[in-house]
Design a protein around this motif. Structure first.
Motif, short mmCIF file in Angstrom:
data_model
loop_
_atom_site.label_atom_id
_atom_site.label_comp_id
_atom_site.label_asym_id
_atom_site.label_seq_id
_atom_site.Cartn_x
_atom_site.Cartn_y
_atom_site.Cartn_z
N ASP A 617 63.98 21.90 -16.96
CA ASP A 617 62.65 22.40 -17.34
C ASP A 617 61.56 21.97 -16.36
N LEU A 618 61.58 20.69 -15.98
CA LEU A 618 60.53 20.18 -15.09
C LEU A 618 60.55 20.87 -13.73
N PRO A 619 61.69 20.94 -13.02
CA PRO A 619 61.70 21.67 -11.75
C PRO A 619 61.33 23.15 -11.91
N THR A 620 61.77 23.75 -13.03
CA THR A 620 61.45 25.16 -13.25
C THR A 620 59.95 25.37 -13.37
N ARG A 621 59.28 24.45 -14.08
CA ARG A 621 57.82 24.58 -14.22
C ARG A 621 57.14 24.48 -12.86
N TYR A 622 57.59 23.54 -12.02
CA TYR A 622 56.97 23.39 -10.69
C TYR A 622 57.21 24.63 -9.83
N ILE A 623 58.42 25.16 -9.89
CA ILE A 623 58.73 26.36 -9.10
C ILE A 623 57.90 27.54 -9.57
N ARG A 624 57.80 27.71 -10.90
CA ARG A 624 57.00 28.82 -11.43
C ARG A 624 55.53 28.65 -11.08
N GLY A 625 55.05 27.40 -11.14
CA GLY A 625 53.66 27.16 -10.76
C GLY A 625 53.40 27.49 -9.30
N PHE A 626 54.35 27.10 -8.42
CA PHE A 626 54.19 27.39 -7.00
C PHE A 626 54.24 28.89 -6.74
N MET A 627 55.21 29.57 -7.33
CA MET A 627 55.34 31.01 -7.13
C MET A 627 54.17 31.77 -7.73
N GLY A 628 53.57 31.18 -8.79
CA GLY A 628 52.43 31.84 -9.42
C GLY A 628 51.23 31.96 -8.50
N ARG A 629 51.16 31.11 -7.49
CA ARG A 629 50.04 31.19 -6.55
C ARG A 629 50.08 32.46 -5.72
N PHE A 630 51.25 33.08 -5.64
CA PHE A 630 51.39 34.31 -4.85
C PHE A 630 51.32 35.56 -5.73
N ARG A 631 50.90 35.36 -7.00
CA ARG A 631 50.84 36.48 -7.92
C ARG A 631 49.81 37.52 -7.47
N ILE A 632 48.84 37.07 -6.70
CA ILE A 632 47.79 37.98 -6.25
C ILE A 632 48.36 39.10 -5.36
N LEU A 633 49.50 38.82 -4.73
CA LEU A 633 50.10 39.84 -3.86
C LEU A 633 50.60 41.04 -4.67
N GLN A 634 50.98 40.81 -5.91
CA GLN A 634 51.45 41.90 -6.76
C GLN A 634 50.30 42.30 -7.68
N ASN A 635 49.34 43.03 -7.11
CA ASN A 635 48.12 43.34 -7.84
C ASN A 635 48.07 44.77 -8.37
N GLY A 636 49.11 45.56 -8.14
CA GLY A 636 49.15 46.93 -8.68
C GLY A 636 48.41 47.96 -7.85
N SER A 637 47.84 47.55 -6.71
CA SER A 637 47.10 48.48 -5.86
C SER A 637 48.02 49.11 -4.83
N VAL A 638 48.11 50.45 -4.83
CA VAL A 638 48.98 51.15 -3.89
C VAL A 638 48.53 50.91 -2.46
N GLN A 639 47.21 50.82 -2.24
CA GLN A 639 46.69 50.60 -0.89
C GLN A 639 47.19 49.28 -0.31
N PHE A 640 47.20 48.23 -1.16
CA PHE A 640 47.68 46.94 -0.69
C PHE A 640 49.16 47.00 -0.34
N TYR A 641 49.96 47.71 -1.15
CA TYR A 641 51.39 47.80 -0.89
C TYR A 641 51.66 48.54 0.43
N ILE A 642 50.86 49.58 0.73
CA ILE A 642 50.99 50.28 2.01
C ILE A 642 50.61 49.34 3.15
N LEU A 643 49.57 48.53 2.91
CA LEU A 643 49.15 47.56 3.93
C LEU A 643 50.26 46.55 4.21
N TYR A 644 50.95 46.08 3.13
CA TYR A 644 52.05 45.15 3.32
C TYR A 644 53.12 45.77 4.23
#
Length: 672
Positions: A617-644
């Motif tokens: 549980d403890l390592p999973t929470r840290y991994i999820r917290g770290f990966m959560g910082r990149f949640r902004i990349l999956q913002n639902g905007s088609v323009q951003f996905y084309i930019l990627y």
């Protein structure tokens, strides 16, 4: 006849399962399991008597030569597996009756069962590391499909995915070990492991064994690699839980024993390490089992406990090999191998009984059960036999294998270094604690489920179980009693498997004093049964002429009895729970009593595994917290996905150019 016959039988049967009706699917699955078990058992019995089987298949450019070898060790595990797989499918056909209308699910379920059986046969007989990993993967995937039969339940799906993830962690360690050997020897044959470890320094061979041990320990359920097991067992159908606990986790035990045969270095150090880990596993497993409220989860933690007992036997055997003590090696390996069979018997019996309880009540919550002995007397009697056996009480089979391990431990308390003696004494105390706590646990389980008055009104009617419900359970109970009454017969079957570890030295007559004590154990068991029968006969004769009356139980003049006044599963072990509170984790929810006339309150306790909390549980929470910082990349905007995509293409084009430029500059400076 060839060991390839099961492949042919399975290949012919699988297409048939997709076109026949529900009941016929079960009959086909039963026929296939019986035929595959019959063919493989024939080779296993021959190998157990000394006639090992070996052939080589052509594996093409990928696998190379694939050796099939059935020696005495493989034979023992094949026979144990076949017995449980046959009783499992016999019981499973009846258990799965309510799901006959789910044609596609039933086809997948029975296909997975047959393929799982075939995969385990391959694991026990194939000695090509690459093909072994393929068979292991097939076993893991088919077991996953068996677990998630009721995939519409989110808990079941989570348990299945948890099992699948940890199974692949197991495969990672096994793959690393096999790649390590093949990269140094150029061979996938298991014999290359022996050749490699004989030619390298001792620490490297110990490290290689450790890599394999961790991989197999995940499958076996050693602490701290056990966290998948208490979720997968309760989520699966009862017959699948039975085979998982009885034979699938024993694949890990087989793998550890196979590696001990192949890696003949550092046996003393390996034995000490396995022994220490095993008594921790056994004690921790039974401590957690006692505080469970779900019957199948309670049984799942007892699987961890019994893996600890088997591991103690393996550890003693390895210590015996490393210190040239044949009697200790014999006692350890005999106890481990016999307990492998014993655990497969009483644990499958207990899971089948739990499945019968579930089909009758649609719950496994101990707090809702009670009084079932009056409605399910046969299941109650069979559950009691399994409970006595798992607690290691005579005259049942669990006592025999634990007797062998105890004998090995006590025989090794002589003139040895202090550390060695202290370890043996600790192991003895651990085995005593395991036995005592197991009695407490199954006293609670049997009394709460079957005794007393029902705590809950069940709408479904209790029907008398037919032969298909009870036949597989009676078969298992018969073998349990047979081992308890005739232990010498079964220990003699272990002669050839044990001789693989140290050849004739382990089995020299002067070193078999422990085995020679078994006739006295058998005599004591028979005496106990005969004495009990004499007492019952005398009682019957004395009371035959007296009229029998049935009256309510006297309650000290208190006539307003209620099921709520009985012990619950939680209150039964309250003193124990408070005693071990620092070691275990209990999440408690309770309401405060308020007012002169308080309203009814509810108190709930939820036991949790502290090791799981720390390592999962403890390592999973840290991994999820770290990966959560990149949640902004999956913002639902088609323009951003084309930019990627554009950025990725630019980087892909730029990297070769940058590398080329750097190489040019380096060459230029080199010329200067």
């Amino acid at each position: 006849m060839s060991m390839l016959v099961p492949i042919l039988i399975t290949t012919l049967a699988l297409p048939m399962l997709t076109v026949v009706s529900g009941k016929v699917k079960g009959m086909i699955a039963l026929a296939v399991v019986l035929m595959n078990a019959g063919v493989s058992s024939w080779f296993a019995f021959r190998a157990l008597s000394g006639a090992s089987y070996e052939m080589v298949m052509a594996g093409g450019m990928v696998f190379g030569e694939i050796p099939l070898r059935v020696d005495a060790l493989s034979a023992w595990f094949i026979l144990v597996m076949n017995l449980t797989m046959v009783t499992g499918i016999l019981y499973g056909i009846r258990y799965m009756t309510p799901h006959l209308h789910q044609s596609a699910n039933m086809s997948l379920h029975y296909s997975s069962y047959i393929l799982n059986h075939l995969a385990m046969l391959a694991i026990y007989s194939v000695q090509n590391s690459l093909f072994f990993l393929c068979a292991w993967e097939l076993m893991a995937i088919t077991c996953f499909l068996l677990i998630i039969f009721e995939h519409e339940k989110m808990e079941t799906l989570k348990a299945g995915i948890n099992y699948l993830v940890q199974s692949h962690l197991c495969i990672v360690f096994l793959t690393v070990g096999f790649i390590w050997v093949s990269s140094n020897t150029g061979s996938y044959d298991f014999k290359a492991i022996s050749l490699y470890t004989a030619s390298v320094i001792s620490p490297l061979s110990f490290l290689l064994f450790g890599c394999f041990f961790v991989g197999f320990a995940f499958k076996a359920g050693f602490v701290p690699f056990h966290t998948w097991l208490p979720y997968a067992h309760p989520a699966a159908p009862a017959h699948v839980s039975g085979i998982m606990s009885a034979v699938i986790i024993k694949l890990g035990i087989f793998g550890i024993l196979r590696m001990l045969l192949l890696i003949r270095e550092n046996h003393l150090m390996i034995g000490y390490a396995i022994l220490i880990l095993s008594f921790i596993t056994g004690v921790y497993g039974v401590m957690l089992a006692i505080i469970q409220h779900d019957l199948k989860k309670l049984l799942a933690y007892h699987s961890i406990e019994n893996i600890g007992i088997i591991g103690m036997g393996i550890g003693l055997g390895a210590i015996g090999l490393g210190s040239s003590q044949p009697a200790l090696a014999f006692a350890g390996f005999a106890g481990a191998l016999l307990h492998t069979l014993n655990h497969s018997l009483f644990k499958s019996l207990l899971f089948y009984c739990a499945g019968t309880v579930y089909r009758a009540t649609h719950t496994l919550n101990l707090e809702k059960l009670g009084g079932l002995i009056k409605k399910m007397p046969q299941s109650a009697a069979l559950f009691l036999i399994g409970s006595l056996a798992i607690c290691g009480l005579p005259p049942f089979n669990g006592f025999i294998s634990e007797f062998l391990i105890y004998s090995g431990l006590f025989s090794n308390l002589g003139s040895h270094p202090l550390v060695h003696t202290a370890l043996m004494v600790t192991a003895i105390f651990s085995l005593v604690i395991i036995g005592g706590l197991a009695i407490l646990c199954f006293t609670k389980a049997f009394s709460i489920v079957f005794l007393g008055v029902g705590r809950h009104q069940f709408n479904n009617a209790f029907r008398k179980g037919d032969l298909s419900w009870h036949l597989p359970k009676y078969i298992i109970a018969g073998v349990i009693i047979a081992i308890g009454l005739l232990p010498r017969v079964f220990v003699e079957l272990l002669t050839n498997p044990i001789s693989l570890f140290e050849q004739a030295a382990v089995l020299d007559p002067e070193h078999k004093t422990i085995a020679d004590a078994l006739p006295m154990v058998s005599l004591a068991a028979w005496s106990l049964i005969i004495l009990t029968l004499i007492v019952l006969i005398i009682r019957k004769l004395v009371t035959a002429s007296r009229p029998m009356t049935v009256e309510p139980t006297w309650a000290c003049g208190y006539s307003a009895g209620s099921p709520q006044l009985q012990y619950t599963a939680n209150s039964f072990v309250r003193s124990y729970r408070k005693l071990i509170r620092p070691v275990l984790m209990m999440n408690k929810k309770e309401e405060v009593v308020e007012g002169v006339f308080p309203k009814p309150i509810h108190i709930q306790t939820h036991p949790y595994d502290k090791i799981e909390s720390l390592l999962v549980d403890l390592p999973t929470r840290y991994i999820r917290g770290f990966m959560g910082r990149f949640r902004i990349l999956q913002n639902g905007s088609v323009q951003f996905y084309i930019l990627y995509g554009i950025v990725f293409i630019i980087i892909s084009i730029a990297i070769p150019q940058v590398v080329s430029a750097v190489s040019y500059v380096v060459d230029l400076f080199g010329q200067i």
